[in-house]
Structure formats: structure tokens, C-alpha cells
Design a protein around this motif. Structure first.
Motif, mmCIF file in Angstrom:
data_model
loop_
_atom_site.group_PDB
_atom_site.id
_atom_site.type_symbol
_atom_site.label_atom_id
_atom_site.label_comp_id
_atom_site.label_asym_id
_atom_site.label_seq_id
_atom_site.Cartn_x
_atom_site.Cartn_y
_atom_site.Cartn_z
ATOM 1 N N GLY A 190 -77.215 5.939 -43.159
ATOM 2 C CA GLY A 190 -77.256 6.011 -41.705
ATOM 3 C C GLY A 190 -76.009 6.618 -41.109
ATOM 4 N N ASP A 191 -76.214 7.537 -40.157
ATOM 5 C CA ASP A 191 -75.104 8.259 -39.531
ATOM 6 C C ASP A 191 -75.090 8.138 -38.014
ATOM 7 N N THR A 192 -76.210 7.707 -37.438
ATOM 8 C CA THR A 192 -76.293 7.484 -36.001
ATOM 9 C C THR A 192 -77.379 6.449 -35.770
ATOM 10 N N ILE A 193 -77.219 5.620 -34.728
ATOM 11 C CA ILE A 193 -78.158 4.527 -34.520
ATOM 12 C C ILE A 193 -78.559 4.409 -33.056
ATOM 13 N N ARG A 194 -79.776 3.878 -32.847
ATOM 14 C CA ARG A 194 -80.198 3.446 -31.522
ATOM 15 C C ARG A 194 -80.921 2.108 -31.654
ATOM 16 N N VAL A 195 -80.562 1.170 -30.815
ATOM 17 C CA VAL A 195 -81.278 -0.093 -30.716
ATOM 18 C C VAL A 195 -82.268 0.053 -29.567
ATOM 19 N N SER A 196 -83.561 0.029 -29.852
ATOM 20 C CA SER A 196 -84.595 0.284 -28.849
ATOM 21 C C SER A 196 -85.091 -1.027 -28.247
ATOM 22 N N LEU A 197 -84.589 -1.358 -27.063
ATOM 23 C CA LEU A 197 -84.966 -2.602 -26.404
ATOM 24 C C LEU A 197 -85.815 -2.339 -25.168
ATOM 25 N N THR A 198 -86.718 -3.258 -24.870
ATOM 26 C CA THR A 198 -87.504 -3.179 -23.642
ATOM 27 C C THR A 198 -86.697 -3.823 -22.521
ATOM 28 N N GLU A 199 -85.556 -3.222 -22.277
ATOM 29 C CA GLU A 199 -84.612 -3.679 -21.265
ATOM 30 C C GLU A 199 -83.893 -2.447 -20.718
ATOM 31 N N ALA A 200 -83.008 -2.648 -19.767
ATOM 32 C CA ALA A 200 -82.210 -1.531 -19.265
ATOM 33 C C ALA A 200 -81.459 -0.896 -20.431
ATOM 34 N N ASP A 202 -66.141 -4.905 -54.408
ATOM 35 C CA ASP A 202 -65.722 -4.008 -53.337
ATOM 36 C C ASP A 202 -66.336 -4.466 -52.016
ATOM 37 N N THR A 203 -65.506 -4.672 -51.011
ATOM 38 C CA THR A 203 -66.000 -5.131 -49.707
ATOM 39 C C THR A 203 -66.138 -3.998 -48.702
ATOM 40 N N THR A 204 -65.922 -2.768 -49.154
ATOM 41 C CA THR A 204 -66.060 -1.620 -48.270
ATOM 42 C C THR A 204 -67.448 -1.009 -48.410
ATOM 43 N N ILE A 205 -68.055 -0.635 -47.301
ATOM 44 C CA ILE A 205 -69.328 0.084 -47.341
ATOM 45 C C ILE A 205 -69.049 1.557 -47.622
ATOM 46 N N HIS A 206 -69.646 2.062 -48.676
ATOM 47 C CA HIS A 206 -69.460 3.467 -49.048
ATOM 48 C C HIS A 206 -70.659 4.263 -48.533
ATOM 49 N N ARG A 207 -70.423 5.046 -47.517
ATOM 50 C CA ARG A 207 -71.521 5.743 -46.858
ATOM 51 C C ARG A 207 -72.007 6.936 -47.669
ATOM 52 N N ARG A 208 -73.299 7.160 -47.606
ATOM 53 C CA ARG A 208 -73.907 8.313 -48.259
ATOM 54 C C ARG A 208 -73.303 9.591 -47.689
ATOM 55 N N LYS A 209 -72.988 10.530 -48.559
ATOM 56 C CA LYS A 209 -72.390 11.786 -48.103
ATOM 57 C C LYS A 209 -73.465 12.669 -47.469
ATOM 58 N N THR A 210 -73.187 13.103 -46.249
ATOM 59 C CA THR A 210 -74.139 13.946 -45.526
ATOM 60 C C THR A 210 -73.415 15.125 -44.907
ATOM 61 N N ARG A 211 -74.195 16.134 -44.551
ATOM 62 C CA ARG A 211 -73.612 17.306 -43.906
ATOM 63 C C ARG A 211 -73.297 16.978 -42.444
ATOM 64 N N PRO A 212 -72.273 17.618 -41.871
ATOM 65 C CA PRO A 212 -71.985 17.415 -40.453
ATOM 66 C C PRO A 212 -72.958 18.205 -39.582
ATOM 67 N N VAL A 213 -73.500 17.554 -38.560
ATOM 68 C CA VAL A 213 -74.427 18.208 -37.629
ATOM 69 C C VAL A 213 -73.869 18.055 -36.216
ATOM 70 N N PRO A 214 -73.579 19.174 -35.525
ATOM 71 C CA PRO A 214 -72.986 19.085 -34.192
ATOM 72 C C PRO A 214 -74.021 18.761 -33.122
ATOM 73 N N VAL A 215 -73.646 17.898 -32.198
ATOM 74 C CA VAL A 215 -74.445 17.624 -31.004
ATOM 75 C C VAL A 215 -73.469 17.649 -29.834
ATOM 76 N N GLY A 216 -73.319 18.813 -29.225
ATOM 77 C CA GLY A 216 -72.281 18.970 -28.224
ATOM 78 C C GLY A 216 -70.930 18.739 -28.863
ATOM 79 N N ALA A 217 -70.107 17.892 -28.229
ATOM 80 C CA ALA A 217 -68.769 17.615 -28.741
ATOM 81 C C ALA A 217 -68.758 16.538 -29.816
ATOM 82 N N VAL A 218 -69.914 15.951 -30.123
ATOM 83 C CA VAL A 218 -70.027 14.878 -31.116
ATOM 84 C C VAL A 218 -70.568 15.452 -32.424
ATOM 85 N N THR A 219 -70.130 14.885 -33.535
ATOM 86 C CA THR A 219 -70.655 15.296 -34.841
ATOM 87 C C THR A 219 -71.315 14.102 -35.513
#
Length: 404
Positions: free
Chosen positions: A276-286, A16-33
Motif C-alpha cells: 500500500g502506497d496511498t489510502i482512503r477511508v470511505s465513510l458515510t460521513e462528512a 524486526d519491528t519495522t514494516i518493510h514496504r513493497r518497492k514500487t515505482r514513483p507516480v506523480p500526482v501534482g506536487a505529491v508522489t
């Protein structure tokens, strides 16, 4: 930013070449889930002082306009917390609503209660939310001492939880390996177990107050520690029947090529395992430099398709044109498009086979000429100096072109 849905796979289960994401509950952040099967969300953080209203609004807007879906700001004081009311109002009057997260540290109950009025999610660090004065002579924590501090945490956390719960807002319980509390360090050591226990203590307080709009992070500056902490957190949550979404990141990754590689090593490894459901890449840059890295990680894994996917061979002695220059030309002409796969191949030997999944192909088949493909079908051959223009015309003829 537009995101195309992930195409179905026909692979057999063992391949299988598809990534099967872990099932998680939806959490609202403003208009984004976050979670609940929604696309992995991209985040960043402005580096302007939150007291600088105009600068903060401009920073938030810059990030949002290039695809950052949730923006974090820091609130080290009550004045900063109150400034967020003005920031939010100015965003609404001059731009649009942007999902906002506030970072609260160091005995932040009063600050957190104020800022909860103005943002969509509050991020707290369990190691810093209730300050524990270090004791240089301490050798251990008794069960009584451990429990007393736990009671203090609950007393301090409860008003914030109730406020967020009643407003339908959310919280990130953001554990950092470098800021575990003294109590956790003495009890569990400077370990992923200590990080997990720190998060679970706060989660259980929230659950006891009927508040489950939670996102969890287990960040560390060392990739192996980060990976172990998230995996252990998932294991513990599964054992406890918890399904909270996870925010991924390698904290303090640095800058430049290595900062990007380090972040990708941690984030992509977990995403590939379905974590993983949301990500941030933390760089010492703008902060704006973080967003392309996030989308590149997600696109490379097939989790989101927000840009053109370029397939290109590494060049060899068979290559019939300057592959590096041509790839640059093709990219510059088409990089604004969404969701296409375009292959640039230097010769006939590997070209049609290696680019079989591409929507369009640009192949050097004979000296001075380019063969243009739609999928597996060769459409035409054109002089090399007309190749990019004719590729654009082919895309236009198929109705898949939009102007930059």
C-alpha cells in the motif's frame, strides 16, 4: 502536514519491528508522489456537486487544510469536466494548487479527455469504462467475443492514455468488486481473480502505449475479499515484473465506530505486510471525518508520525488520580504538537517501564503529586493540580513546544 521520518530499528531480523514496504515505482500526482518509497499518501473525496464551483473549492480546501494530500472529485458529465477548469483556477487564485483526481465512469472517453486537461490524475473503473449491455440469455463468452470487447476497450482507452502520457499525468485503474463487467463475471466469476484480470487488461494496454504512471486499487465492501484481491494483485504483478503502487480502501465501509473498524481492519492489515502506497477511508460521513482515521492508522503502524503519540494505562485500583480526565487534559494541551510521545500512567508499578520509549511521562507516584519524566529520568514531582502546566513547561524548556 509535517511528517517525521520513521526512526531506525535495532531489532534482530527475526524480531524486526519495522514494516518493510513493497518497492514500487514513483507516480506523480501534482506536487505529491505516490510510491517510490515516499510516505503513504492520504486521500479523500468531496461530496459537493462539481458544477457548484464555490462549494467544490471550499470542500477541496477544507480537506487539504486538515492534511488530505490528494482530493478526488466526480465528473459524471461533460459540463462537470469543464467545471473543473474553473475549480482549479479558483483554487490557484484564492488558496493554492491542490493535487486533484477526477472520477470517470460509464463510457467516459470524451469526458475523460476533457477532464485530463484540468486534473493531475484520472480514475477509471474497468468494469464501467466501456459499457457492456447485459444479455439475460448468455451462458458464456466465446474467445472471439472476449477479444472483440478487449479491442473496443483499447480503442476507447488509448486516447486518454496518450493524453495523460504526453502531459506527464497519471491514472488510477480502480477495480471495484461490486462492478465487475459481465465478461469478467462470466469468465472468472465474482472473485478476486476476476478483479485482478480486469486490472491487468487495462495495465497491459497502458504499457503497450508506453504509459506507466499508474496506481492500482482493488476495493471491495467485504474485508476478506478486499484483502484477497490486493494480495493476489501483488502476486500477479510480481510474477509479471510490475511495480505499480497500490491505493488501499474498503469501499462503502459505512459510518461510525464500525465503519472505522472495518476500514482499519482492511487497510492496516495490508499496510502491516508492506502493501500500500496511498489510502482512503470511505465513510458515510462528512469527508473531513475520514482524514483523522487515515493518520491514526498510519501513526499506529509507525508509517507516518503526524501527531502526538499518547501512551496511557487502562487504569486499575492502584491508580492515584482520575486517569481518564487527566489524559483528556494532557491531550487537549498538547494535541497540536508533532512527533512527541507522551505517557500518562496511573501508578508506579508499570509506569516507568511501560513508558520507557516516551519522550515525556506523567506518572502518579504518590497521592496528590505527579512525577514528570523526560525519557527514563524523573525530573520533578509537582502537586497534581499543577501537573499539566508543569509538563508544558518541561516541553518548553527542551525547546520542543510550539504555540497552537
Amino acid at each position: 502536514m509535517q511528517t517525521l521520518t520513521q526512526p531506525p530499528t535495532t531489532a534482530t531480523p527475526e524480531f524486526d519491528t519495522t514494516i518493510h514496504r513493497r518497492k514500487t515505482r514513483p507516480v506523480p500526482v501534482g506536487a505529491v508522489t505516490i510510491g517510490g518509497g515516499h510516505p503513504v499518501v492520504v486521500q479523500s473525496m468531496i461530496n459537493e456537486d462539481t458544477l457548484d464551483i464555490d462549494g467544490s473549492v471550499a470542500g477541496i480546501r477544507r480537506l487539504h487544510e486538515i492534511g488530505c494530500e490528494i482530493v478526488r472529485v466526480t465528473v459524471p458529465s461533460m459540463a462537470h469536466a469543464k467545471a473543473l477548469a474553473e475549480i482549479k483556477a479558483k483554487l490557484l487564485s484564492t488558496y493554492q494548487a491542490v493535487p486533484l483526481v477526477a472520477d470517470v465512469h460509464h463510457n467516459g472517453m470524451k469526458i475523460a479527455l476533457e477532464v485530463a486537461k484540468h486534473v493531475d490524475k484520472v480514475r477509471i473503473n474497468p468494469g464501467l469504462y466501456v459499457f457492456e449491455k447485459p444479455n439475460a440469455n448468455r451462458e458464456a463468452f466465446s474467445a472471439e467475443e472476449f477479444g472483440e470487447i478487449g479491442d473496443k476497450i483499447r480503442e476507447t482507452l488509448e486516447p486518454l492514455v496518450v493524453s495523460l502520457r504526453d502531459q506527464g499525468k497519471s491514472m488510477r485503474i480502480g477495480v471495484n468488486h461490486g462492478s465487475l463487467s459481465e465478461r469478467m463475471l462470466f469468465t472468472y466469476g465474482d472473485t478476486p481473480e476476476g478483479m485482478v484480470q480486469s486490472a491487468l487488461e487495462f495495465i497491459k494496454i497502458c504499457e503497450s502505449l508506453d504509459f506507466c504512471n499508474l496506481v492500482i486499487s482493488m476495493k471491495a465492501s467485504r474485508v476478506p475479499v478486499m484483502l484477497a484481491a490486493y494480495r493476489l494483485m501483488v502476486k500477479r504483478m510480481d510474477e509479471l515484473g510490475m511495480d505499480y503502487p497500490l491505493h488501499l480502501g474498503v469501499t462503502e465501509a459505512g459510518d461510525g465506530e464500525y465503519g472505522r473498524i472495518k476500514s482499519t481492519a482492511g487497510i492496516a492489515t495490508l499496510l502491516a505486510d508492506g502493501i500500500g502506497d496511498t489510502i482512503r477511508v470511505s465513510l458515510t460521513e462528512a469527508p473531513e471525518k475520514e482524514i483523522p482515521v487515515c493518520y491514526s492508522i498510519l501513526q499506529a503502524l509507525g508509517l507516518r508520525k503526524t501527531m502526538v503519540e499518547y501512551v496511557a494505562c487502562p487504569s486499575c485500583g492502584r491508580t492515584l488520580f482520575n486517569l481518564e480526565d487527566v489524559l483528556h487534559e494532557v491531550r487537549e494541551a498538547t494535541k497540536h504538537l508533532t512527533g512527541l510521545d507522551i505517557a500518562v500512567m496511573g501508578c508506579i508499578v508499570n509506569g516507568p517501564g511501560e513508558m520507557a520509549d516516551a519522550d515525556y511521562g506523567y506518572v502518579g507516584k504518590q497521592a496528590g503529586y505527579i512525577a514528570l519524566y523526560r525519557g527514563r529520568e524523573e525530573i520533578k514531582r509537582v502537586p497534581e493540580d499543577q501537573g499539566v502546566a508543569e509538563l508544558i513547561n518541561l516541553i518548553k524548556a527542551d525547546g520542543r513546544w510550539v504555540d497552537p
